[in-house]
Design a protein around this motif. Structure first.
Motif, PDB file in Angstrom:
ATOM      1  N   MET A   1       0.846  -1.186   0.000  1.00 54.89           N
ATOM      2  CA  MET A   1       0.000   0.000   0.000  1.00 54.89           C
ATOM      3  C   MET A   1       0.891   1.248   0.000  1.00 54.89           C
ATOM      4  O   MET A   1       1.890   1.312   0.704  1.00 54.89           O
ATOM      5  CB  MET A   1      -0.916  -0.019   1.221  1.00 54.89           C
ATOM      6  CG  MET A   1      -1.899   1.080   1.236  1.00 54.89           C
ATOM      7  SD  MET A   1      -3.102   0.768   2.558  1.00 54.89           S
ATOM      8  CE  MET A   1      -4.070   2.201   2.394  1.00 54.89           C
ATOM      9  N   ALA A   2       0.521   2.235  -0.750  1.00 58.66           N
ATOM     10  CA  ALA A   2       1.314   3.452  -0.878  1.00 58.66           C
ATOM     11  C   ALA A   2       1.187   4.318   0.373  1.00 58.66           C
ATOM     12  O   ALA A   2       0.121   4.454   0.956  1.00 58.66           O
ATOM     13  CB  ALA A   2       0.865   4.244  -2.094  1.00 58.66           C
ATOM     14  N   GLU A   3       2.316   4.892   0.774  1.00 59.56           N
ATOM     15  CA  GLU A   3       2.342   5.841   1.887  1.00 59.56           C
ATOM     16  C   GLU A   3       2.451   7.233   1.294  1.00 59.56           C
ATOM     17  O   GLU A   3       3.429   7.547   0.609  1.00 59.56           O
ATOM     18  CB  GLU A   3       3.543   5.576   2.793  1.00 59.56           C
ATOM     19  CG  GLU A   3       3.739   6.641   3.852  1.00 59.56           C
ATOM     20  CD  GLU A   3       5.080   6.550   4.583  1.00 59.56           C
ATOM     21  OE1 GLU A   3       5.356   7.458   5.363  1.00 59.56           O
ATOM     22  OE2 GLU A   3       5.840   5.600   4.359  1.00 59.56           O
ATOM     23  N   LYS A   4       1.442   8.054   1.523  1.00 57.38           N
ATOM     24  CA  LYS A   4       1.488   9.442   1.074  1.00 57.38           C
ATOM     25  C   LYS A   4       2.066  10.273   2.212  1.00 57.38           C
ATOM     26  O   LYS A   4       1.539  10.263   3.316  1.00 57.38           O
ATOM     27  CB  LYS A   4       0.092   9.945   0.713  1.00 57.38           C
ATOM     28  CG  LYS A   4      -0.471   9.289  -0.522  1.00 57.38           C
ATOM     29  CD  LYS A   4      -1.826   9.856  -0.862  1.00 57.38           C
ATOM     30  CE  LYS A   4      -2.361   9.180  -2.112  1.00 57.38           C
ATOM     31  NZ  LYS A   4      -3.692   9.686  -2.476  1.00 57.38           N
ATOM     32  N   ILE A   5       3.154  10.964   1.921  1.00 56.07           N
ATOM     33  CA  ILE A   5       3.793  11.808   2.922  1.00 56.07           C
ATOM     34  C   ILE A   5       3.315  13.233   2.676  1.00 56.07           C
ATOM     35  O   ILE A   5       3.503  13.775   1.592  1.00 56.07           O
ATOM     36  CB  ILE A   5       5.325  11.716   2.823  1.00 56.07           C
ATOM     37  CG1 ILE A   5       5.761  10.262   3.022  1.00 56.07           C
ATOM     38  CG2 ILE A   5       5.975  12.636   3.835  1.00 56.07           C
ATOM     39  CD1 ILE A   5       7.230  10.019   2.754  1.00 56.07           C
ATOM     40  N   GLU A   6       2.685  13.816   3.697  1.00 54.94           N
ATOM     41  CA  GLU A   6       2.114  15.159   3.580  1.00 54.94           C
ATOM     42  C   GLU A   6       2.768  16.100   4.582  1.00 54.94           C
ATOM     43  O   GLU A   6       3.269  15.669   5.621  1.00 54.94           O
ATOM     44  CB  GLU A   6       0.609  15.110   3.834  1.00 54.94           C
ATOM     45  CG  GLU A   6      -0.149  14.275   2.826  1.00 54.94           C
ATOM     46  CD  GLU A   6      -1.643  14.220   3.110  1.00 54.94           C
ATOM     47  OE1 GLU A   6      -2.056  14.557   4.239  1.00 54.94           O
ATOM     48  OE2 GLU A   6      -2.386  13.849   2.196  1.00 54.94           O
ATOM     49  N   ALA A   7       2.747  17.383   4.265  1.00 53.77           N
ATOM     50  CA  ALA A   7       3.274  18.401   5.174  1.00 53.77           C
ATOM     51  C   ALA A   7       2.374  18.500   6.402  1.00 53.77           C
ATOM     52  O   ALA A   7       1.155  18.435   6.291  1.00 53.77           O
ATOM     53  CB  ALA A   7       3.346  19.741   4.464  1.00 53.77           C
ATOM     54  N   GLU A   8       3.001  18.645   7.553  1.00 56.01           N
ATOM     55  CA  GLU A   8       2.240  18.800   8.788  1.00 56.01           C
ATOM     56  C   GLU A   8       2.111  20.260   9.198  1.00 56.01           C
ATOM     57  O   GLU A   8       1.292  20.597  10.048  1.00 56.01           O
ATOM     58  CB  GLU A   8       2.900  17.996   9.910  1.00 56.01           C
ATOM     59  CG  GLU A   8       2.864  16.500   9.647  1.00 56.01           C
ATOM     60  CD  GLU A   8       3.496  15.690  10.763  1.00 56.01           C
ATOM     61  OE1 GLU A   8       3.854  16.272  11.806  1.00 56.01           O
ATOM     62  OE2 GLU A   8       3.638  14.478  10.587  1.00 56.01           O
ATOM     63  N   ILE A   9       2.950  21.114   8.584  1.00 52.14           N
ATOM     64  CA  ILE A   9       2.947  22.541   8.908  1.00 52.14           C
ATOM     65  C   ILE A   9       3.218  23.348   7.638  1.00 52.14           C
ATOM     66  O   ILE A   9       3.646  22.800   6.634  1.00 52.14           O
ATOM     67  CB  ILE A   9       4.019  22.890   9.964  1.00 52.14           C
ATOM     68  CG1 ILE A   9       5.411  22.521   9.434  1.00 52.14           C
ATOM     69  CG2 ILE A   9       3.737  22.254  11.301  1.00 52.14           C
ATOM     70  CD1 ILE A   9       6.557  23.027  10.289  1.00 52.14           C
ATOM     71  N   VAL A  10       2.999  24.638   7.717  1.00 47.39           N
ATOM     72  CA  VAL A  10       3.393  25.539   6.635  1.00 47.39           C
ATOM     73  C   VAL A  10       4.905  25.735   6.756  1.00 47.39           C
ATOM     74  O   VAL A  10       5.410  26.067   7.831  1.00 47.39           O
ATOM     75  CB  VAL A  10       2.667  26.894   6.754  1.00 47.39           C
ATOM     76  CG1 VAL A  10       3.155  27.850   5.683  1.00 47.39           C
ATOM     77  CG2 VAL A  10       1.160  26.698   6.673  1.00 47.39           C
ATOM     78  N   ALA A  11       5.627  25.481   5.654  1.00 49.27           N
ATOM     79  CA  ALA A  11       7.087  25.556   5.709  1.00 49.27           C
ATOM     80  C   ALA A  11       7.666  25.724   4.313  1.00 49.27           C
ATOM     81  O   ALA A  11       6.982  25.522   3.312  1.00 49.27           O
ATOM     82  CB  ALA A  11       7.643  24.288   6.349  1.00 49.27           C
TER      83      ALA A  11
END
Length: 71
Positions: free
Chosen positions: A1-11
Protein backbone atom coordinates in the motif's frame (compact mmCIF):
# COMPACT_ATOMS: atom_id res chain seq x y z
CA UNK A 1 0.00 0.00 0.00
CA UNK A 2 1.31 3.45 -0.88
CA UNK A 3 2.34 5.84 1.89
CA UNK A 4 1.49 9.44 1.07
CA UNK A 5 3.79 11.81 2.92
CA UNK A 6 2.11 15.16 3.58
CA UNK A 7 3.27 18.40 5.17
CA UNK A 8 2.24 18.80 8.79
CA UNK A 9 2.95 22.54 8.91
CA UNK A 10 3.39 25.54 6.64
CA UNK A 11 7.09 25.56 5.71
CA UNK A 12 9.70 26.13 3.02
CA UNK A 13 11.30 23.14 1.31
CA UNK A 14 14.93 23.62 2.30
CA UNK A 15 16.42 20.50 0.68
CA UNK A 16 15.20 17.43 -1.20
CA UNK A 17 17.32 14.59 0.22
CA UNK A 18 15.90 11.53 -1.57
CA UNK A 19 15.25 10.95 -5.28
CA UNK A 20 12.52 9.18 -7.24
CA UNK A 21 13.28 5.49 -7.64
CA UNK A 22 15.34 5.33 -4.44
CA UNK A 23 14.73 2.48 -2.00
CA UNK A 24 14.05 3.83 1.48
CA UNK A 25 14.07 2.23 4.91
CA UNK A 26 11.64 3.14 7.65
CA UNK A 27 12.77 6.43 9.20
CA UNK A 28 14.79 7.68 6.20
CA UNK A 29 14.65 11.42 5.50
CA UNK A 30 12.92 12.44 2.26
CA UNK A 31 13.09 16.24 2.51
CA UNK A 32 14.12 18.93 4.97
CA UNK A 33 11.61 21.67 5.70
CA UNK A 34 12.38 25.03 7.28
CA UNK A 35 9.92 26.90 9.45
CA UNK A 36 10.67 29.69 11.90
CA UNK A 37 14.44 29.11 11.47
CA UNK A 38 14.12 25.42 12.44
CA UNK A 39 15.01 22.51 10.16
CA UNK A 40 12.41 19.75 10.20
CA UNK A 41 13.21 16.38 8.63
CA UNK A 42 10.30 14.66 6.86
CA UNK A 43 10.77 10.92 7.28
CA UNK A 44 9.18 7.74 5.98
CA UNK A 45 6.95 5.67 8.24
CA UNK A 46 7.54 2.49 6.23
CA UNK A 47 10.17 1.02 3.93
CA UNK A 48 9.63 1.07 0.17
CA UNK A 49 10.50 2.71 -3.12
CA UNK A 50 10.12 6.47 -3.52
CA UNK A 51 7.82 6.72 -6.52
CA UNK A 52 7.02 10.45 -6.48
CA UNK A 53 8.51 13.69 -5.17
CA UNK A 54 5.85 16.40 -5.37
CA UNK A 55 8.02 19.32 -4.20
CA UNK A 56 11.29 21.00 -5.13
CA UNK A 57 13.75 23.10 -3.17
CA UNK A 58 12.37 26.59 -2.57
CA UNK A 59 8.70 25.54 -2.66
CA UNK A 60 6.35 26.61 0.13
CA UNK A 61 4.11 23.82 1.42
CA UNK A 62 0.86 24.26 3.27
CA UNK A 63 -0.53 21.89 5.87
CA UNK A 64 -1.62 18.60 4.20
CA UNK A 65 0.17 19.31 0.89
CA UNK A 66 1.59 16.19 -0.74
CA UNK A 67 5.38 15.93 -0.40
CA UNK A 68 6.10 12.41 -1.63
CA UNK A 69 4.73 8.89 -2.20
CA UNK A 70 6.48 5.70 -1.05
CA UNK A 71 5.23 2.33 -2.32
Amino acid sequence: MAEKIEAEIVANVLKVVAYEGQSLAQGDTVVLLESMKMEIPVITESAGKLTKIAVKEGDVVQEHDLIAVVE
